[in-house]
Design a protein around this motif. Sequence first.
Motif, PDB file in Angstrom:
ATOM      1  N   LYS A 694       0.827  -1.209   0.000  1.00  0.00           N
ATOM      2  CA  LYS A 694       0.000   0.000   0.000  1.00  0.00           C
ATOM      3  C   LYS A 694       0.868   1.268   0.000  1.00  0.00           C
ATOM      4  N   GLN A 695       2.175   1.063  -0.113  1.00  0.00           N
ATOM      5  CA  GLN A 695       3.097   2.192  -0.034  1.00  0.00           C
ATOM      6  C   GLN A 695       3.410   2.707  -1.438  1.00  0.00           C
ATOM      7  N   PRO A 696       3.122   3.984  -1.723  1.00  0.00           N
ATOM      8  CA  PRO A 696       3.433   4.527  -3.050  1.00  0.00           C
ATOM      9  C   PRO A 696       4.935   4.525  -3.309  1.00  0.00           C
ATOM     10  N   PRO A 697       5.321   4.394  -4.567  1.00  0.00           N
ATOM     11  CA  PRO A 697       6.744   4.446  -4.888  1.00  0.00           C
ATOM     12  C   PRO A 697       7.269   5.876  -4.774  1.00  0.00           C
ATOM     13  N   SER A 698       8.559   5.992  -4.712  1.00  0.00           N
ATOM     14  CA  SER A 698       9.180   7.323  -4.740  1.00  0.00           C
ATOM     15  C   SER A 698      10.284   7.329  -5.775  1.00  0.00           C
ATOM     16  N   THR A 699      10.430   8.439  -6.464  1.00  0.00           N
ATOM     17  CA  THR A 699      11.421   8.545  -7.531  1.00  0.00           C
ATOM     18  C   THR A 699      12.174   9.860  -7.410  1.00  0.00           C
ATOM     19  N   LYS A 700      13.295   9.897  -8.082  1.00  0.00           N
ATOM     20  CA  LYS A 700      14.123  11.096  -8.070  1.00  0.00           C
ATOM     21  C   LYS A 700      14.796  11.243  -9.423  1.00  0.00           C
ATOM     22  N   ALA A 701      14.713  12.454 -10.013  1.00  0.00           N
ATOM     23  CA  ALA A 701      15.409  12.723 -11.264  1.00  0.00           C
ATOM     24  C   ALA A 701      16.882  13.006 -10.981  1.00  0.00           C
ATOM     25  N   VAL A 702      17.746  12.424 -11.807  1.00  0.00           N
ATOM     26  CA  VAL A 702      19.192  12.609 -11.644  1.00  0.00           C
ATOM     27  C   VAL A 702      19.785  13.021 -12.994  1.00  0.00           C
ATOM     28  N   PRO A 703      20.318  14.266 -13.163  1.00  0.00           N
ATOM     29  CA  PRO A 703      20.323  15.313 -12.134  1.00  0.00           C
ATOM     30  C   PRO A 703      18.954  15.966 -11.999  1.00  0.00           C
ATOM     31  N   GLY A 704      18.805  16.719 -10.907  1.00  0.00           N
ATOM     32  CA  GLY A 704      17.567  17.449 -10.694  1.00  0.00           C
ATOM     33  C   GLY A 704      17.611  18.814 -11.371  1.00  0.00           C
ATOM     34  N   ASP A 766       3.475   1.805  -9.137  1.00  0.00           N
ATOM     35  CA  ASP A 766       4.058   0.479  -8.937  1.00  0.00           C
ATOM     36  C   ASP A 766       3.073  -0.600  -9.395  1.00  0.00           C
ATOM     37  N   PRO A 767       3.512  -1.866  -9.489  1.00  0.00           N
ATOM     38  CA  PRO A 767       2.625  -2.932  -9.984  1.00  0.00           C
ATOM     39  C   PRO A 767       1.382  -3.145  -9.132  1.00  0.00           C
ATOM     40  N   ALA A 768       1.405  -2.702  -7.871  1.00  0.00           N
ATOM     41  CA  ALA A 768       0.219  -2.825  -7.019  1.00  0.00           C
ATOM     42  C   ALA A 768      -0.789  -1.715  -7.295  1.00  0.00           C
ATOM     43  N   GLY A 769      -0.430  -0.746  -8.148  1.00  0.00           N
ATOM     44  CA  GLY A 769      -1.335   0.343  -8.491  1.00  0.00           C
ATOM     45  C   GLY A 769      -1.180   1.573  -7.627  1.00  0.00           C
ATOM     46  N   ASN A 770      -0.208   1.573  -6.714  1.00  0.00           N
ATOM     47  CA  ASN A 770       0.040   2.750  -5.888  1.00  0.00           C
ATOM     48  C   ASN A 770       0.696   3.848  -6.729  1.00  0.00           C
ATOM     49  N   ILE A 771       0.191   5.064  -6.587  1.00  0.00           N
ATOM     50  CA  ILE A 771       0.711   6.182  -7.375  1.00  0.00           C
ATOM     51  C   ILE A 771       1.531   7.090  -6.470  1.00  0.00           C
ATOM     52  N   GLU A 772       2.668   7.475  -6.961  1.00  0.00           N
ATOM     53  CA  GLU A 772       3.592   8.319  -6.201  1.00  0.00           C
ATOM     54  C   GLU A 772       2.878   9.567  -5.680  1.00  0.00           C
ATOM     55  N   LYS A 773       3.098   9.851  -4.395  1.00  0.00           N
ATOM     56  CA  LYS A 773       2.524  11.009  -3.697  1.00  0.00           C
ATOM     57  C   LYS A 773       0.996  10.988  -3.692  1.00  0.00           C
ATOM     58  N   ASN A 774       0.406   9.807  -3.988  1.00  0.00           N
ATOM     59  CA  ASN A 774      -1.058   9.683  -4.085  1.00  0.00           C
ATOM     60  C   ASN A 774      -1.650  10.633  -5.117  1.00  0.00           C
ATOM     61  N   ASN A 783       0.119  17.544  -7.589  1.00  0.00           N
ATOM     62  CA  ASN A 783       1.185  16.997  -6.752  1.00  0.00           C
ATOM     63  C   ASN A 783       1.996  15.925  -7.473  1.00  0.00           C
ATOM     64  N   PHE A 784       2.341  16.221  -8.741  1.00  0.00           N
ATOM     65  CA  PHE A 784       3.264  15.367  -9.478  1.00  0.00           C
ATOM     66  C   PHE A 784       4.680  15.904  -9.265  1.00  0.00           C
ATOM     67  N   ASN A 785       5.656  15.160  -9.721  1.00  0.00           N
ATOM     68  CA  ASN A 785       7.052  15.587  -9.630  1.00  0.00           C
ATOM     69  C   ASN A 785       7.388  16.529 -10.776  1.00  0.00           C
ATOM     70  N   SER A 786       8.331  17.414 -10.549  1.00  0.00           N
ATOM     71  CA  SER A 786       8.717  18.349 -11.608  1.00  0.00           C
ATOM     72  C   SER A 786      10.145  18.829 -11.386  1.00  0.00           C
ATOM     73  N   VAL A 787      10.927  18.826 -12.434  1.00  0.00           N
ATOM     74  CA  VAL A 787      12.241  19.470 -12.420  1.00  0.00           C
ATOM     75  C   VAL A 787      12.388  20.271 -13.695  1.00  0.00           C
ATOM     76  N   THR A 788      13.176  21.322 -13.628  1.00  0.00           N
ATOM     77  CA  THR A 788      13.462  22.131 -14.809  1.00  0.00           C
ATOM     78  C   THR A 788      14.949  22.082 -15.097  1.00  0.00           C
ATOM     79  N   ILE A 789      15.262  21.629 -16.283  1.00  0.00           N
ATOM     80  CA  ILE A 789      16.637  21.577 -16.755  1.00  0.00           C
ATOM     81  C   ILE A 789      16.866  22.793 -17.637  1.00  0.00           C
TER      82      ILE A 789
END
Length: 793
Positions: A694-704, A766-774, A783-789
């Motif tokens: 039940k735990q949403p995944p977490s991701t990180k852009a590299v570089p940010g 994730d495969p269980a259907g959990n969406i990052e940050k709900n 509340n999606f992730n965002s970076v500006t390059i």
Amino acid sequence: MRKLLMAGAVTGLGLSVAAPGLSQPTAAIGQPNLPLPKQETVSIVQLEIPNDKAKEKLFELGIDLTHRIHEHDGKMEVDAVVTPSEIASLKLHGIQVKDTLITESQWNARTAEREAASQLQSTLTASEDTIKILRASHYTNQSDTFLYVEAKTSAGDTASTALTANWTENGVDKSATLNRFVDYGEYIYHYFEVPVTAVPSSVKITSNLGGTASSAITEWLGADKPGNTKKHYVTNFVDHYMTPAELYERAERLADEFPDLVEIIEMPNKTNGYRRVAQATVGATTNSAVVVSSKAWGHEGGNDISVEFKNPGTSNSPLNVAVEGKNISVNLATDADGKTSSTARQVVDALNSEAKSLVAAATYRGNAGTGVVVPANAKLSDNLNAPENVSREPMTVKAIRIGKHRDGSKPGVLGYAQEHAREWVTPLVTIETAERLLRNYAHDGETKQLVNNLDIFLIPSVNPDGANYSFYDFNMQRKNMTNHCAPTQSDPGYRTSWGVDLNRNHSIGSAFDGFVGASTTNCLSGTYAGPAENSEPEAKNLVWLANQFENINLAMNIHSYGGYFMWSPGAYDPNRTTLPRPSAGEEAFYWAASDNILNDIQDHRGTVILPSRTGPIPDVLYSAAGNSADYLWYEKGIYAWNFEVGADLWDKEANRWRAVGFQPAYEEGHEEAMEFANGLIGLLKVAYSNSKDKQPPSTKAVPGSGKFNGPVHVGFDTNEAATIYYTLDGNRPTFKSQKLQLSGTREPAETLKIEKTTTINWFAVDPAGNIEKNYNPLTNAKNFNSVTISIKD
């Protein structure tokens, strides 16, 4: 019907485009009058292929290959099912037999072994057994108190005989299944040993055959036993190769014994039956032979028909046909000298006119039939050798459904076996798995978790007709028994080559859409895809099950042999363009789950599924157009794997791997069933773990976010397997956005090359259907992730 890629001409039809066992010259119109070809024996051999030109010839000849070609010490090797004439043909192209792995006489020995074991089981289970309790003791060591019981049943020589212990502990009813102990083939007893919180006064032992016995519990005097005992988990419930009837009977018995945990699902599409019309090829040469086929099935009267071609004994007699009951007499025409003058074509026409209520006649394989027929007689036969107790009628394919809550509310997992008839080990994997789940449920906590929280579907035999044919008539039968061949290919000499490859009959990535690895035109091909997509009732049943039970989200297709572990895509076109690859996150889940499952397989006897045989089907095997796992993945969104049980065994003395074949001696087949039942239960554990996530995944852009002087490659770190949806135009990411893909075949996730100032918006699922940050991509949430390059101009 979904078409994923543009249809095109099939320039390469993959493997196995002619069936083994027969020399198959076609006596076409205009060819000379040749002797009828004789049926040949078959064997599995290891071929050594000297170069790519020879490899192309191997495919051109349509040799039945058991799995992909492997390079070894600079040479190419592959296992193949061949006849002596095919071996002679291969030698002309420099392809040599390196080793004969299994001969037809060995297959026949396997059949005799199976029959003997089956008869023993039938004898032992025919009536209620007698149980003797040898020991019923308790003891306390340094750490805990244990209950130990030994019992013996008169039907203990068969592994399907199960004993269950029942006792009361602190006012609570308890139960456990006993282990069966066999040493050097001799049944010794059943036993179990479990920790108890209080010593019970008595124990009752019950057999699934109806026998019972009870005993008081006494103290075992050796109270100073060392350490903790091992976890009590019962295995080894199969002891011989089983026919479809045995498999389904076993399933029904389990449903009767465990009504709260099991139900039998009857598929709606009945098979075409283990049945054929009765036939005879009358004559000894191609241009003068007549093929006679009954209108009725062999077992419904066709086998009683006889045909006689006679010289009436007078000159200048006309051709005529007389029918008396099931006897057909053909008085051949004669000339002035009293010699027969009727041609095969004339006899065929006369039979089809005068005996059409009983039979249909044809010339031999499309021959013009200009040869003169000679006197002969024959009794028609369907050439089926199974005993009368084996039903010839269309069969209902059955699935075993196991679960405490079988209402669709729990995640569904599907395991299905024996799409290919000759793969005798595969049904045992499903039966062993079912028995373990049910007989360990009462006393093993992990098993109880699986059964309480999953909806488990097991199909022991998808292809029961073909399986019966493999057991009783032709060991190397791969396909079902439906004969789609035109009359020119329907004489009994082709009988081991008829049928449809059920794992080529599905609608995704099919040969009908231009994908490689099956034939749509050669009905004798080992990989014949049928007259149309999803034409066969057996294939329709799998589609029905996936549609009927939409909670199924993981599946395992169980095949043999070679020791492979694979997933989609399973097919490619003539340019080797595959069906769409899974996203990087989906692929990561396939690999992560595989790691767990393959470890469980290894636990039994150390078998390692090699890295080279693990991965997407085209990367480790070949293209399999129209396979069922691709249907489940692309059409239904079910994560679908493929076992190929029967990994090669290492011969230390010869310093080489040895293939085990489709029907190894049962001692080896048993071990394969045990280790891959481990693997199938490993899949259930993956499903259970996934359902509890039940735990949403977490991701990180590299570089940010940041400023850069030139192009930047942005990757993503994830804490678990997860699919990343992203945009590069500043828009909100949704499920319709691009998915992060693999950087290449068997390579990690791609990086995004950013060459100008860009905002990357993304979220992970994730495969269980959990969406990052709900995050909810179906709303206007931000509340999606965002970076500006930022790239300097």
